[in-house]
Design an enzyme around this catalytic site. Structure first.
Site, PDB file in Angstrom:
ATOM      1  N   HIS A  65      20.694  -1.041   2.390  1.00  0.00           N
ATOM      2  CA  HIS A  65      21.460  -1.806   3.648  1.00  0.00           C
ATOM      3  C   HIS A  65      21.058  -3.292   3.119  1.00  0.00           C
ATOM      4  O   HIS A  65      22.095  -4.322   3.735  1.00  0.00           O
ATOM      5  CB  HIS A  65      20.850  -1.669   4.972  1.00  0.00           C
ATOM      6  N   LYS A  70      13.263  -3.192  -3.263  1.00  0.00           N
ATOM      7  CA  LYS A  70      12.181  -3.469  -3.813  1.00  0.00           C
ATOM      8  C   LYS A  70      11.174  -2.972  -3.436  1.00  0.00           C
ATOM      9  O   LYS A  70      10.891  -2.366  -2.468  1.00  0.00           O
ATOM     10  CB  LYS A  70      11.730  -5.068  -2.980  1.00  0.00           C
ATOM     11  N   LYS A 106      10.842   2.166  -4.924  1.00  0.00           N
ATOM     12  CA  LYS A 106       9.425   2.542  -5.556  1.00  0.00           C
ATOM     13  C   LYS A 106       9.681   3.125  -6.932  1.00  0.00           C
ATOM     14  O   LYS A 106      10.662   4.082  -6.884  1.00  0.00           O
ATOM     15  CB  LYS A 106       8.622   3.495  -4.509  1.00  0.00           C
TER      16      LYS A 106
HETATM   17  P1  NAD Z   1      -5.503  -0.132  -7.789  1.00  0.00           P
HETATM   18  O1  NAD Z   1      -5.427   0.759  -9.001  1.00  0.00           O
HETATM   19  O2  NAD Z   1      -5.735  -1.584  -8.297  1.00  0.00           O
HETATM   20  O3  NAD Z   1      -6.796   0.157  -7.093  1.00  0.00           O
HETATM   21  C1  NAD Z   1      -7.177   1.399  -6.453  1.00  0.00           C
HETATM   22  C2  NAD Z   1      -8.741   1.801  -6.780  1.00  0.00           C
HETATM   23  O4  NAD Z   1      -8.984   2.941  -5.940  1.00  0.00           O
HETATM   24  C3  NAD Z   1      -9.121   1.840  -8.029  1.00  0.00           C
HETATM   25  O5  NAD Z   1     -10.396   1.001  -7.906  1.00  0.00           O
HETATM   26  C4  NAD Z   1      -9.491   3.150  -8.125  1.00  0.00           C
HETATM   27  O6  NAD Z   1     -10.589   3.389  -8.985  1.00  0.00           O
HETATM   28  C5  NAD Z   1     -10.022   3.596  -6.512  1.00  0.00           C
HETATM   29  N1  NAD Z   1      -9.994   5.148  -6.128  1.00  0.00           N
HETATM   30  C6  NAD Z   1      -9.097   6.113  -6.753  1.00  0.00           C
HETATM   31  N2  NAD Z   1      -9.484   7.209  -6.311  1.00  0.00           N
HETATM   32  C7  NAD Z   1     -10.484   6.974  -5.300  1.00  0.00           C
HETATM   33  C8  NAD Z   1     -11.286   8.009  -4.375  1.00  0.00           C
HETATM   34  N3  NAD Z   1     -10.891   9.144  -4.471  1.00  0.00           N
HETATM   35  N4  NAD Z   1     -12.242   7.164  -3.644  1.00  0.00           N
HETATM   36  C9  NAD Z   1     -12.409   5.992  -3.739  1.00  0.00           C
HETATM   37  N5  NAD Z   1     -11.618   5.045  -4.680  1.00  0.00           N
HETATM   38  C10 NAD Z   1     -10.747   5.491  -5.308  1.00  0.00           C
HETATM   39  O7  NAD Z   1      -4.370  -0.154  -6.804  1.00  0.00           O
HETATM   40  P2  NAD Z   1      -3.983  -1.076  -5.637  1.00  0.00           P
HETATM   41  O8  NAD Z   1      -2.721  -1.930  -5.957  1.00  0.00           O
HETATM   42  O9  NAD Z   1      -5.194  -1.777  -5.003  1.00  0.00           O
HETATM   43  O10 NAD Z   1      -3.110   0.109  -4.629  1.00  0.00           O
HETATM   44  C11 NAD Z   1      -4.003   0.771  -3.624  1.00  0.00           C
HETATM   45  C12 NAD Z   1      -3.088   1.128  -2.645  1.00  0.00           C
HETATM   46  O11 NAD Z   1      -2.832   0.046  -1.869  1.00  0.00           O
HETATM   47  C13 NAD Z   1      -2.112   2.269  -3.102  1.00  0.00           C
HETATM   48  O12 NAD Z   1      -1.742   3.187  -2.052  1.00  0.00           O
HETATM   49  C14 NAD Z   1      -0.894   1.179  -3.119  1.00  0.00           C
HETATM   50  O13 NAD Z   1       0.309   1.970  -2.774  1.00  0.00           O
HETATM   51  C15 NAD Z   1      -1.092   0.179  -1.814  1.00  0.00           C
HETATM   52  N6  NAD Z   1      -0.578  -0.797  -1.830  1.00  0.00           N
HETATM   53  C16 NAD Z   1      -0.564  -1.905  -2.954  1.00  0.00           C
HETATM   54  C17 NAD Z   1      -0.160  -3.147  -3.321  1.00  0.00           C
HETATM   55  C18 NAD Z   1      -0.281  -4.084  -4.121  1.00  0.00           C
HETATM   56  O14 NAD Z   1       0.204  -5.244  -3.955  1.00  0.00           O
HETATM   57  N7  NAD Z   1      -1.174  -3.636  -5.072  1.00  0.00           N
HETATM   58  C19 NAD Z   1       0.840  -3.456  -2.096  1.00  0.00           C
HETATM   59  C20 NAD Z   1       0.974  -2.590  -0.690  1.00  0.00           C
HETATM   60  C21 NAD Z   1       0.174  -1.374  -0.916  1.00  0.00           C
END
Ligand code: NAD
Length: 469
Positions: A65, A70, A106
């Site tokens: 839309h 993104k 995504k």
């Molecule tokens: P990342 O890979 O930088 O960090 C994830 C962390 O979680 C890692 O340090 C990993 O070791 C840890 N982890 C994995 N399994 C685990 C468990 N069972 N218990 C505890 N810790 C655990 O990823 P991120 O970019 O920080 O993303 C994290 C979440 O945030 C995801 O759901 C992602 O979709 C969401 N998100 C990220 C962004 C972004 O800008 N990076 C934006 C919006 C949403």
């Protein structure tokens, strides 16, 4: 035995709850919720030892839309089509909630990045970009990826470099992906944006006296106890700003285990300990929790799951003691658990709002790439001299001396990072207030209100296109 609903089914369930509180026609509601396109690919990787491994990957564009679509790219073994479609769906709603003019997308590459060398990861990322390009699933005006779980600025640099060699439009090519290193067209403040946005969102939520009183809490962040799960990009930065904002980190969880100290854990010391020893466990003064998921059940005011989806389920929801659950990760609370937490009176800050800081600042990066000028470049000096004139006039009228250092501090014009952070703060605060108003007027929870907000905004776009009655 009935199987668990999939991630996408759970998102759709949450959507249906909100849709029922709107006046839109069933046809329009269906169009808003369905995923417009999914591209599944499998391609070969020649490994460093000469063997071949076939890599599975996806890109979903949930809603056209508004264009471009993104959304981040995940590098994880758990990635599958359902997950990518669910996350793309959340992205559409997220963009609408924070008024970012994009549809949701995504991507996911089904690998455990620890099993690949840097050179192999580079080949995978470049080939993935090539596949996206070949099917028109990437481009500044079509679909713009970003980092997500398991990917970061380095991967985004490989993507823009690959795209540039393929594109015939050098003027806009840099805007094909966000979350890039600064020298590759990134924007200052993007790396920490999601965690910072989580902090702004929580800070806004705890500022409402009645909402806090309903949970036996005082307004403000000062002294609030916090548990964070996942110390990656989002979790680490959210924890950092929460601590700087006066909250007390009492529990931190990583995949190897969790640590607890009711008197507080200093984040930087924990990170240094983890770097040195390879684990957060064994941190001086803290109690180890080897079964890391138990950290979610620690007593605290605010629980911030910031790792992966589906970590709070109907099994552990009854044991959650937090009064506020702040969804920094995407989908950490299942639909069943969501209902149970609401029943307990928990204030649930939904992912579609709370982690929208990343896409908000990605939008700023995209604008910067298209305009080819750093934010603040043309205004910084002008602001400084205007401020200087005002301060000098005031100082003269009040007969006070201003030292050169004070003058510099009082008059400084805004840098790129100041403007980015201020745009992010404004976005998160406004989105929270807007969503809270809807929650109050409809007598519903924040997630449902956030979905209603998103549905109404997407519906307006369709109405303006004249496609649906
Ligand atoms: P990342 O890979 O930088 O960090 C994830 C962390 O979680 C890692 O340090 C990993 O070791 C840890 N982890 C994995 N399994 C685990 C468990 N069972 N218990 C505890 N810790 C655990 O990823 P991120 O970019 O920080 O993303 C994290 C979440 O945030 C995801 O759901 C992602 O979709 C969401 N998100 C990220 C962004 C972004 O800008 N990076 C934006 C919006 C949403």
């Amino acid at each position: 035995m009935a199987s668990h609903p999939s991630f996408l089914q759970q998102v759709d369930r949450m959507y249906a709850k909100a849709a029922a509180l709107t006046d839109h026609t069933p046809g329009l509601l269906k169009q808003i919720s369905i995923c417009n396109s999914v591209y599944k690919m499998e391609f070969p990787l020649v490994k460093d030892d000469g063997s071949i491994e076939v890599i599975k990957a996806w890109r979903a564009e949930h809603s056209h839309h508004k264009l471009p679509t993104k959304g981040g790219i995940r590098f994880s073994m758990a990635v599958n089509e359902d997950e990518v479609a669910a996350l793309a769906t959340l992205m559409t709603y997220k963009c609408a909630i924070v008024n970012v003019p994009f549809g949701g997308g995504k991507g996911g590459i089904q690998i455990d990045r620890n099993n690949f060398s840097d050179a192999e990861l580079e080949r995978i990322t470049r080939r993935y970009t090539y596949e996206l390009f070949a099917k028109n699933f990437i481009g500044p005006g079509t679909d713009v990826p970003a980092p997500d779980y398991g990917s970061g600025a380095r991967e985004m640099a490989w993507i823009v470099d690959t795209y540039r060699t393929l594109s015939d439009d050098p003027l806009t090519a840099q805007a094909c992906v966000t979350g890039k290193p600064i020298a590759q067209g990134g924007v200052r403040g993007r790396t920490e944006a999601t965690g910072r946005g989580v902090f702004y969102g929580i800070r806004e939520s705890v500022s409402f006296e009645t909402d806090m009183a309903n949970r036996g809490l005082k307004p403000g962040l000062e002294g609030k106890t916090v548990v964070v799960q996942g110390l990656g990009n989002v979790g680490y930065h959210a924890a950092k700003y929460m601590q700087e904002g006066g909250a007390v980190l009492v529990g931190l969880a990583e995949y190897e285990g969790a640590i607890h100290n009711p008197d507080g854990l200093d984040l930087e010391s924990v990170m240094a300990h983890r770097k040195e020893s390879g684990s957060i466990l064994g941190f001086p003064g803290a109690t180890d929790i080897p079964e890391t998921a138990r950290a979610l059940e620690l007593p605290c005011d605010i629980l911030i799951p910031a790792a992966l989806e589906g970590v709070i389920t109907k099994e552990n929801a009854p044991r959650i003691q937090a009064k506020i659950v702040a969804e920094a990760a995407n989908g950490p609370v299942t639909a069943d658990a969501d209902a149970m937490l609401l029943e307990k009176g928990v204030l649930l800050l939904p992912d579609v709002f709370l982690n929208a800081g990343g896409v908000t600042v990605s939008y700023f990066e995209w604008l910067k790439n298209l305009s080819h000028v750093r934010f603040g470049r043309m205004s910084k000096r002008f602001e400084q001299s205007s401020n200087e004139r005002i301060v000098k006039a005031l100082a003269g009228a009040m007969k006070v001396e201003i030292t050169p250092a004070e003058m510099m501090r009082l008059t400084a014009g805004a840098d790129e990072v100041d403007l980015v952070n201020s745009g992010l703060e404004e976005t998160m605060s406004t989105a929270y207030q807007e969503t809270r108003e809807i929650a109050l007027s409809k007598g519903t929870d924040m997630r449902t209100a956030a979905f209603i907000n998103a549905i109404n905004k997407v519906a307006v776009t369709y109405a303006e296109m004249g496609i649906f009655p």
